[in-house]
Design an enzyme around this catalytic site. Structure first.
Site, mmCIF file in Angstrom:
data_model
loop_
_atom_site.group_PDB
_atom_site.id
_atom_site.type_symbol
_atom_site.label_atom_id
_atom_site.label_comp_id
_atom_site.label_asym_id
_atom_site.label_seq_id
_atom_site.Cartn_x
_atom_site.Cartn_y
_atom_site.Cartn_z
ATOM 1 N N ALA A 21 2.824 8.101 -0.656
ATOM 2 C CA ALA A 21 2.537 9.050 -1.730
ATOM 3 C C ALA A 21 2.213 10.419 -1.152
ATOM 4 O O ALA A 21 1.525 10.541 -0.135
ATOM 5 C CB ALA A 21 1.365 8.545 -2.571
ATOM 6 N N PRO B 170 0.831 -1.216 0.000
ATOM 7 C CA PRO B 170 0.000 0.000 0.000
ATOM 8 C C PRO B 170 0.855 1.251 0.000
ATOM 9 O O PRO B 170 1.851 1.344 0.740
ATOM 10 C CB PRO B 170 -0.799 -0.131 1.308
ATOM 11 C CG PRO B 170 -0.862 -1.597 1.567
ATOM 12 C CD PRO B 170 0.462 -2.145 1.082
ATOM 13 N N CYS B 171 0.458 2.220 -0.803
ATOM 14 C CA CYS B 171 1.306 3.405 -0.999
ATOM 15 C C CYS B 171 0.748 4.657 -0.321
ATOM 16 O O CYS B 171 1.377 5.715 -0.367
ATOM 17 C CB CYS B 171 1.466 3.684 -2.491
ATOM 18 S SG CYS B 171 -0.092 4.119 -3.320
ATOM 19 N N GLN B 172 -0.441 4.567 0.315
ATOM 20 C CA GLN B 172 -1.092 5.785 0.796
ATOM 21 C C GLN B 172 -0.229 6.586 1.767
ATOM 22 O O GLN B 172 -0.248 7.827 1.748
ATOM 23 C CB GLN B 172 -2.433 5.435 1.464
ATOM 24 C CG GLN B 172 -3.513 5.005 0.496
ATOM 25 C CD GLN B 172 -3.442 3.529 0.167
ATOM 26 O OE1 GLN B 172 -2.462 2.847 0.474
ATOM 27 N NE2 GLN B 172 -4.474 3.007 -0.477
#
Length: 493
Positions: free
Chosen positions: A111, A106-108
């Site tokens: 980013a 997951p990149c939340q």
């Protein structure tokens, strides 16, 4: 013990068997699709979103002896250990079941757009540091120790290189070094690999050290001129690459003799003409994501469109699904008047022009600030601040690749407005899938917003295919060299 486990896996590959993949945070299966097309066997996956897990099961058959219900179960990689997964899938043990470990973590929390959202929701400037998803890479490393893969692939946003001043991929590589792996990471842009989208992502590859390989990355197959914003984002992301001893691999650059990047028009032109959202909104409201519509044309297809129709195992003939768009009548007239490449500040100017025209149609003209004036304005002008949302709206340029699709596409899909003004709309779910390089036969569970979210979260299958082919090529060369060395040693003896 770990060396014995990995040697057994390498021997299995020397005999010509396909590498077996376990993918963590698989989403609907973008990376898995590319790896499968490159000749990998999909043996296990872990995904905690129930709808994405259902999509994965819709598109990939479960291993022999595993019923579809268990294959489609959502699983949290924190709560589900490698041993738990192996037992659930009727595999003897996790350490012997998988050759390759892949993850689109997951990149939340990494980013910049995700960090901003976390900050706005919590009011805490450091909320991204405390987000549990930011620590999942450590759980990935626990899976490495349990699975003992001979190869690994990790995908994430470039900003993971600068997580509050900390280079997380470098930390991962140092840990993997100690576990007996050779590692490299770099940035790849999907547009350089045949995807009609300028999507920049970090990829990390690791190999068992006994193979004698330092991982490299696939050469670009297409050339594209990236907007200046991408170069600026790269500069920020690369700021924390160590000056010495880095595991960073130079970013592969396209050659001058390559074909141009796949443009939006080539990617989407054969898909259905959609106008029900303004002609007959009831039809659009009743339409399901699974409803099939015929292709607009079967003649003069671009090579890309033909590839999306003919992908092995996902081929379609006369029709495809996913033709849903958002119903926001206020904005259709704005879409129609926007020029290609226009963004939200220009859209707001157009909305003000439409508002003035609507006011002029009323006699007497409503007084400014009156209830009638406010109602007319609300029906014409979006409420977003152009200073805060300059890129919230954007009309696709048909002669260039698209901008990056995001996980928020279902809510912020005006970031991708269809270039054809006659259709006066944002892109459909199927068009988003095409821009992400999902074949037309790939099915998405859930409703419209869930479809957009799954697509925006996914690794582009064509990019995963390029990486998978490259990885198999490097593994094959190493195994062949090892066989040759063993034969020469035996002959010398």
């Amino acid at each position: 013990m770990s060396l014995t486990i990995r040697r057994a896996k390498l021997e299995r590959l020397r005999l010509g068997n396909a590498p077996r993949v376990l993918e963590l945070c698989s989403g609907c299966g973008g990376m898995s699709l590319g790896l499968h097309a490159a000749g990998f066997e999909l043996v296990g996956h872990v995904e905690n979103d129930p709808v994405a897990a259902e999509s994965y099961a819709l598109n990939f058959s479960s291993p022999e002896g595993v019923d579809r219900e268990r294959w489609a179960l959502p699983r949290d990689m924190v709560e589900c250990s490698a041993a738990d997964l192996a037992a659930d899938l009727d595999l003897a043990e996790a350490s012997g079941a998988f050759d390759v470990l892949a993850a689109g973590l997951p990149c939340q929390a990494f980013a910049r757009i995700g960090r901003s959202k976390l900050r706005s929701v919590t009011g805490d400037d450091d909320a991204f540091r405390n987000d549990p998803r930011a620590k999942l890479y450590r759980r990935f490393l626990e899976y490495v120790e349990a699975v003992q893969p001979i190869a690994m692939i990790i995908e994430n946003v470039p900003d993971i290189l600068n997580f509050g001043g900390h280079n997380i991929p470098e930390e991962i590589c140092e840990t993997l070094d100690a576990l007996g792996y050779e590692t490299s990471y770099t940035l790849l842009n999907a547009a350089f690999y045949g995807v009609p989208q300028m999507r920049e992502r970090l990829f990390l590859i690791a190999y068992d050290r006994s193979l004698g390989l330092r991982p490299t990355f696939p050469d670009p197959t297409h050339a594209a001129e990236l907007p200046s914003g991408y170069e600026g984002a790269r500069t920020v992301a690369l700021k924390y690459i160590p000056s010495e001893g880095s595991h960073f691999h130079p970013i592969p650059a396209p050659g001058t003799d390559l074909p141009g990047a796949v443009a939006v028009r080539a990617a989407l032109s054969d898909l259905p003409f959609i106008s029900e959202h303004f002609r007959d909104p009831r039809t659009m409201r009743r339409r399901k994501l699974t409803e099939q519509l015929p292709y607009r044309t079967n003649n003069d297809l671009s090579a890309y469109a033909r590839r999306m129709r003919e992908w092995e195992g996902f081929a379609t003939r006369r029709s495809t699904d996913g033709h849903l768009v958002r119903l926001t009548p206020r904005d259709f007239a704005i879409f129609r008047r926007m020029r290609v490449g226009a963004d939200y500040p220009r859209a707001l100017q157009i909305a003000e022009e439409i508002f003035s025209e609507r006011l002029a149609e009323h006699h007497p003209r409503p007084r400014k600030g009156s209830r009638a004036w406010e109602e007319i304005r609300k029906s014409c002008v979006p409420p977003y601040d152009p200073g805060k949302f300059p890129n919230k709206w954007w009309k696709l340029e048909p002669t260039s690749p698209s901008r990056t699709l995001t996980a928020h596409l279902g809510k912020d899909s005006y970031s991708h407005i269809h270039w054809d003004s006659r259709q006066q709309r944002m892109i459909s779910v199927r068009e988003a899938a095409r821009l992400q390089s999902f074949p037309d036969g790939f099915r998405f569970a859930g409703a419209m917003n869930a479809g957009f979210r799954q697509i925006g979260n996914a690794v582009p299958p064509l990019l995963a295919l390029a990486i998978g082919r490259h990885l198999r090529g490097e593994l094959g060369q190493a195994l062949m060299r090892d066989r040759r060395d063993n034969r020469e040693q035996n002959e010398a003896a």
